[in-house]
Design a protein around this motif. Structure first.
Motif, short mmCIF file in Angstrom:
data_model
loop_
_atom_site.label_atom_id
_atom_site.label_comp_id
_atom_site.label_asym_id
_atom_site.label_seq_id
_atom_site.Cartn_x
_atom_site.Cartn_y
_atom_site.Cartn_z
N GLU A 182 40.82 43.13 36.44
CA GLU A 182 40.16 43.39 37.71
C GLU A 182 40.75 42.52 38.82
N THR A 183 41.07 41.28 38.48
CA THR A 183 41.68 40.37 39.46
C THR A 183 43.04 40.90 39.89
N LEU A 230 42.45 43.91 42.19
CA LEU A 230 41.94 43.46 43.47
C LEU A 230 43.06 42.87 44.32
N LEU A 282 34.98 47.03 40.90
CA LEU A 282 35.16 45.92 41.84
C LEU A 282 34.22 46.05 43.03
N ALA A 309 36.94 44.46 50.64
CA ALA A 309 37.47 43.87 49.41
C ALA A 309 38.62 42.92 49.72
N ALA A 313 39.01 39.04 48.76
CA ALA A 313 40.16 38.60 47.99
C ALA A 313 40.85 37.42 48.67
#
Length: 208
Positions: free
Chosen positions: A152-153, A156, A186, A198, A202
């Motif tokens: 997911e990181t 993102l 996310l 997002a 981030a």
């Protein structure tokens, strides 16, 4: 304030914001855009405005994207949100993106004029309801950051850089359908509803 910019798609709200700027800063020259694409074109094609009043809910996305663009290209421009939304999901992403004030459209023009004139005195132009929400937010118990998986990181980080879902899938050697699933998760975990929001989170997380 010699030049102003309004990003608003509703004609009645455009007139309301024009009036507020004109009364706040007599003689100010005002440009108006109704969509994100129109705003990008105007902002990249001419000198930066001294002040920008920005709506969040637009036909082609969130005004937060334009706040972020202005902060990258002209940090001296004063960005002020003018919105109907007063929830955390809109207020805090806008302020994190660089908005210097947040005003609600349910106020009379006279109240907006007072708030905008307060800029010259160094007062943050916040609607009373937004100021109360901020106080309530910072009085909440501190909660740990959102836990993201390694994948997911990665997703993102890429989408926050403006990379498409198709290109993200190619770079990570996974299907575009899988990327779309990660993006959905996310948005839910981060409590955002757009790529621009997002991207701001981030950046706050040190991913870009």
């Amino acid at each position: 304030m010699r030049t102003g910019f309004i990003l608003e798609d509703v004609p009645e709200s455009q007139d309301w914001l024009r009036q507020a700027l004109a009364e706040s800063f007599p003689g100010i020259a005002i440009d108006v855009a109704e969509t994100l694409s129109e705003a990008r074109q105007q902002l990249r094609g001419g000198p930066a405005p001294d002040i920008a009043l920005i709506d969040l809910g637009l036909p082609d996305g969130s005004g937060i994207e334009i706040i972020d663009l202005i902060q990258q290209t002209s940090p001296a421009t004063l960005c002020v949100v003018a919105s109907i939304y007063d929830d955390d999901g809109h207020v805090f992403p806008a302020l994190r993106a660089g908005a210097r004030g947040y005003l609600l459209k349910d106020q009379p023009v006279s109240a907006i004029v007072v708030a905008l004139r307060g800029i010259a005195a160094g007062e943050p132009p916040l609607s009373p309801a937004i100021a109360r929400r901020m106080l309530a937010f910072f009085n909440r118990p501190v909660t740990p950051p959102v836990a993201l998986t390694a994948r997911e990181t990665e997703v993102l980080r890429l989408i926050a850089k403006g990379i498409t879902q198709a290109e993200t899938a190619r770079l990570l050697a996974i299907s575009q359908h899988t990327v779309a699933g990660y993006v959905k998760d996310l948005y839910r975990k981060l409590n955002v509803s757009s790529r621009a929001e997002a991207a701001v989170l981030a950046r706050d997380m040190g991913l870009i």
